[in-house]
Design an enzyme around this catalytic site. Structure first.
Site, PDB file in Angstrom:
ATOM      1  N   HIS A 126      -5.694  94.325  86.871  1.00  0.00           N
ATOM      2  CA  HIS A 126      -4.666  94.584  86.182  1.00  0.00           C
ATOM      3  C   HIS A 126      -3.482  94.693  87.584  1.00  0.00           C
ATOM      4  O   HIS A 126      -3.766  94.843  89.069  1.00  0.00           O
ATOM      5  CB  HIS A 126      -4.940  96.291  86.391  1.00  0.00           C
TER       6      HIS A 126
ATOM      7  N   HIS B  85     -10.339  93.674  78.522  1.00  0.00           N
ATOM      8  CA  HIS B  85     -11.140  92.242  78.558  1.00  0.00           C
ATOM      9  C   HIS B  85     -12.190  91.441  77.791  1.00  0.00           C
ATOM     10  O   HIS B  85     -12.477  90.420  78.193  1.00  0.00           O
ATOM     11  CB  HIS B  85     -12.316  93.498  80.065  1.00  0.00           C
TER      12      HIS B  85
ATOM     13  N   HIS C 289     -17.102 101.423  87.668  1.00  0.00           N
ATOM     14  CA  HIS C 289     -16.079 101.535  86.508  1.00  0.00           C
ATOM     15  C   HIS C 289     -17.052 101.687  84.620  1.00  0.00           C
ATOM     16  O   HIS C 289     -16.856 102.397  84.553  1.00  0.00           O
ATOM     17  CB  HIS C 289     -15.110 100.885  86.480  1.00  0.00           C
TER      18      HIS C 289
ATOM     19  N   HIS D  35     -17.038  93.085  82.101  1.00  0.00           N
ATOM     20  CA  HIS D  35     -17.750  94.067  81.214  1.00  0.00           C
ATOM     21  C   HIS D  35     -16.708  95.000  79.595  1.00  0.00           C
ATOM     22  O   HIS D  35     -16.017  93.826  79.528  1.00  0.00           O
ATOM     23  CB  HIS D  35     -17.206  95.415  82.531  1.00  0.00           C
TER      24      HIS D  35
ATOM     25  N   ASP E  45     -12.407  95.688  86.632  1.00  0.00           N
ATOM     26  CA  ASP E  45     -12.288  96.436  87.588  1.00  0.00           C
ATOM     27  C   ASP E  45     -12.586  97.009  88.172  1.00  0.00           C
ATOM     28  O   ASP E  45     -12.509  98.518  88.466  1.00  0.00           O
ATOM     29  CB  ASP E  45     -11.798  97.711  86.351  1.00  0.00           C
TER      30      ASP E  45
ATOM     31  N   HIS F 167     -15.032  96.939  78.639  1.00  0.00           N
ATOM     32  CA  HIS F 167     -13.588  97.215  77.603  1.00  0.00           C
ATOM     33  C   HIS F 167     -12.852  96.223  76.885  1.00  0.00           C
ATOM     34  O   HIS F 167     -12.746  95.274  77.484  1.00  0.00           O
ATOM     35  CB  HIS F 167     -12.987  97.704  79.131  1.00  0.00           C
TER      36      HIS F 167
END
Length: 260
Positions: free
Chosen positions: A172, A61, A112, A56, A134, A58
Site C-alpha cells: 500500500h 490482495h 494483520h 494473506h 500488509d 483480504h
C-alpha cells in the site's frame, strides 16, 4: 541474467500496489487484488505469467487471483492457514517457493491476519527482496485485524532482523500518512524529517515511495523502534496506563488506529 529482471509496482484501487517481477519473458505477481492492471502489463510487456504469490486472504490482495489463473494458467502460492481461491500451493514458515529461477523463503508473520506470510529472496539483483504484504509498511505496520500486539511485534522482529539492504515491497502507498504519525511519535528524528521531505517530493510527482529498505525502516519506523527510549517515552506520554499494562508497541498501534 538476473539484472535483466525488473521489479514494478502496478497501482491498483486507490492505494494498493501489485508487485510484478519479470525477466522479459516470464513474470510473477504478488497480491493481485485486481486482475486488470496485471493483464494490461502482461500484454504491454509481452510476458507470460508464471506465478501468483499471495500473502494473506483480504480481498484487495486476492480479488484478481482466479481470473488471472484462468487467463494464464499461472501457479498460485498462498498461506497454509487462510481461506484462498483454490487451487493453490499452500505455504507456511520454513517453506521455500521457487519461481522465475529464484528461491523465496516463507516467513509466518501473523498479526494483520492470523495466517499472514511473507516471501523473502536472499539475493536478487545484488540485494535481498522482501514481499511483506500488509505486515510492514514504510514507517508503519498493518492494523491488527486478527492477531495480537505480541504476535505483530514478533513478526516485525523477524522482518527487522533481515539485512540492511533488503528491499521492502509493501502493498500500500500509505507512506505519507504513516510518516505524519511517525513524526508525532519522534518529532526530533532527523532521518525521519529527511525521509518525509523525500516522500512528499515523490508523491507530488505521483511516483511510488516504495520499495523502502530495511536499514531505513529501522531508523524511521516507530513500530520497529518501540523499544527505543524516545519511542517508549512518547507511548508513555500518550497513554501511560496502556503503556504500563500492554507495553509501548500495543500503545503505539492503538494510538495510530485513532490518529488523524
Amino acid at each position: 541474467i538476473e539484472s535483466l529482471m525488473k521489479l514494478i509496482p502496478l497501482p491498483a484501487f486507490s492505494d494498493n500496489y501489485i508487485w510484478m517481477l519479470h525477466d522479459g519473458r516470464r513474470a510473477m505477481v504478488v497480491d493481485p487484488g485486481d486482475a486488470q492492471p496485471v493483464l494490461d502489463a502482461l500484454q504491454i510487456e509481452g510476458l507470460q505469467l508464471e506465478s501468483i504469490v499471495v500473502t494473506h486472504h483480504h480481498v484487495d490482495h486476492t480479488g484478481g487471483v482466479a481470473e488471472l489463473r484462468d487467463a494464464t494458467g499461472a501457479q498460485v502460492y498462498g498461506p497454509a492457514g487462510e481461506e484462498m481461491p483454490e487451487p493453490l500451493t499452500r505455504l507456511s514458515g520454513g517453506d521455500v517457493c521457487n519461481t522465475l529461477g529464484l528461491s523465496f523463503q516463507v516467513f509466518d508473520v501473523p498479526g494483520h491476519t492470523a495466517g499472514h506470510i511473507a516471501f523473502y529472496c536472499e539475493a536478487w539483483d545484488g540485494a535481498p527482496l522482501l514481499f511483506c504484504g500488509d505486515t510492514l509498511f514504510s514507517a508503519g505496520c498493518g492494523r491488527l485485524f486478527e492477531g495480537t500486539p505480541a504476535q505483530m511485534l514478533a513478526s516485525l522482529d523477524t522482518l527487522s532482523a533481515l539485512p540492511d539492504a533488503t528491499r521492502v515491497c509493501c502493498t500500500h502507498e500509505y507512506t505519507l500518512s504513516n510518516l505524519k504519525f511517525a513524526l508525532a511519535v519522534e518529532p526530533d528524528n532527523q532521518e525521519l524529517q529527511q525521509y518525509n521531505a523525500q516522500c512528499v517530493a515523490l508523491r507530488a510527482q505521483n511516483l511510488p515511495t516504495l520499495p523502502s529498505s530495511m536499514a531505513l525502516e529501522r531508523k524511521i519506523n516507530p513500530f520497529l523502534r518501540s523499544r527505543i527510549p524516545a519511542v517508549m517515552a512518547a507511548a508513555q506520554a500518550h497513554d501511560a496506563a496502556m503503556a504500563l499494562q500492554s507495553g509501548a508497541f500495543a500503545t503505539l498501534r492503538q494510538w495510530k488506529n485513532d490518529y488523524r
